[in-house]
Design a protein around this motif. Structure first.
Motif, short mmCIF file in Angstrom:
data_model
loop_
_atom_site.label_atom_id
_atom_site.label_comp_id
_atom_site.label_asym_id
_atom_site.label_seq_id
_atom_site.Cartn_x
_atom_site.Cartn_y
_atom_site.Cartn_z
N ASN A 19 0.94 -1.16 -0.17
CA ASN A 19 -0.18 -0.07 -0.02
C ASN A 19 0.86 1.18 0.00
OD1 ASN A 19 -2.28 -1.44 0.00
ND2 ASN A 19 -2.55 -1.59 2.13
N SER A 20 1.85 1.46 -0.81
CA SER A 20 2.97 2.44 -0.59
C SER A 20 2.49 3.51 -1.97
CB SER A 20 4.43 2.00 -0.98
OG SER A 20 4.37 1.55 -2.35
N MET A 21 1.49 3.30 -2.54
CA MET A 21 1.04 4.22 -3.54
C MET A 21 0.70 5.59 -2.90
SD MET A 21 0.29 4.51 -6.86
CE MET A 21 -0.49 5.57 -7.94
N LYS A 22 1.38 6.78 -3.56
CA LYS A 22 1.06 8.13 -3.09
C LYS A 22 0.84 9.02 -4.37
CE LYS A 22 1.10 7.21 1.19
NZ LYS A 22 -0.02 7.43 2.01
N LEU A 23 0.01 10.12 -4.15
CA LEU A 23 -0.19 11.14 -5.36
C LEU A 23 0.31 12.44 -4.48
CD1 LEU A 23 -3.57 10.10 -6.61
CD2 LEU A 23 -1.31 9.66 -7.83
N LEU A 48 2.59 1.83 -12.80
CA LEU A 48 1.47 2.57 -13.22
C LEU A 48 1.64 3.59 -14.23
CD1 LEU A 48 2.25 5.82 -11.98
CD2 LEU A 48 2.69 4.46 -9.83
N ASP A 49 0.37 4.17 -14.73
CA ASP A 49 0.31 5.13 -15.81
C ASP A 49 -0.84 5.86 -15.94
OD1 ASP A 49 1.36 6.47 -18.08
OD2 ASP A 49 1.47 4.72 -19.29
N PHE A 50 -0.84 7.05 -16.52
CA PHE A 50 -1.93 7.80 -16.51
C PHE A 50 -2.39 7.73 -18.13
CE2 PHE A 50 0.26 10.13 -13.16
CZ PHE A 50 -1.12 10.23 -12.19
N SER A 51 -3.79 7.99 -18.22
CA SER A 51 -4.33 7.86 -19.76
C SER A 51 -4.02 9.14 -20.25
CB SER A 51 -5.87 7.95 -19.61
OG SER A 51 -6.25 9.04 -18.85
N PRO A 52 -3.91 9.02 -21.55
CA PRO A 52 -3.33 10.17 -22.23
C PRO A 52 -3.85 11.69 -22.02
CG PRO A 52 -3.57 8.50 -24.05
CD PRO A 52 -4.20 8.12 -22.52
N GLY A 53 -5.29 11.60 -21.80
CA GLY A 53 -6.06 13.16 -21.37
C GLY A 53 -5.89 13.16 -19.77
N GLY A 54 -5.36 12.23 -19.07
CA GLY A 54 -5.15 12.33 -17.63
C GLY A 54 -6.62 12.16 -16.98
N GLY A 55 -7.42 11.54 -17.40
CA GLY A 55 -8.75 11.30 -16.75
C GLY A 55 -8.59 10.00 -15.93
N MET A 56 -7.74 9.23 -16.19
CA MET A 56 -7.67 7.94 -15.61
C MET A 56 -6.08 7.48 -15.18
SD MET A 56 -10.59 5.59 -17.19
CE MET A 56 -10.53 6.22 -18.88
N MET A 57 -6.17 6.71 -13.96
CA MET A 57 -4.91 6.04 -13.87
C MET A 57 -4.98 4.80 -13.54
SD MET A 57 -2.46 7.00 -10.50
CE MET A 57 -3.51 6.12 -9.28
N SER A 58 -3.98 3.92 -14.00
CA SER A 58 -3.79 2.59 -14.02
C SER A 58 -2.70 2.10 -13.09
CB SER A 58 -3.93 1.81 -15.32
OG SER A 58 -3.92 0.55 -14.97
N MET A 59 -2.84 1.00 -12.16
CA MET A 59 -1.88 0.44 -11.58
C MET A 59 -1.67 -0.97 -11.38
SD MET A 59 -2.09 1.54 -7.91
CE MET A 59 -3.70 1.66 -7.22
N GLU A 60 -0.81 -1.63 -11.50
CA GLU A 60 -0.68 -3.05 -11.43
C GLU A 60 0.17 -3.47 -10.31
OE1 GLU A 60 0.24 -7.03 -13.99
OE2 GLU A 60 1.16 -5.06 -14.56
#
Length: 60
Positions: A19-23, A48-60
């Motif tokens: 649980n080390s994810m931070k924004l 992790l990565d953001f969508s091209p427009g920045g509306g979503m974030m994905s992580m694995e």
């Protein structure tokens, strides 16, 4: 570590700590206090990565 499309948010994660994810909001350099949600178990994030427009974030 990954910036969103306009470099206002920096996402940071570690595969070595649970649980080390931070924004981080970059202009004022503050950490989002509501992320990650308290009722979520994110496990060990590896990428992790953001969508091209920045509306979503994905992580694995």
């Amino acid at each position: 570590m990954k910036f969103n499309h306009d470099a206002q948010i920096l996402a940071v994660c570690s595969s070595m700590k649970n649980n080390s994810m931070k924004l981080v909001h970059i202009p004022p350099f503050t950490v989002f206090s509501n992320w990650p949600p308290a009722n979520r178990d994110l496990q060990y994030a590896r990428c992790l990565d953001f969508s091209p427009g920045g509306g979503m974030m994905s992580m694995e």
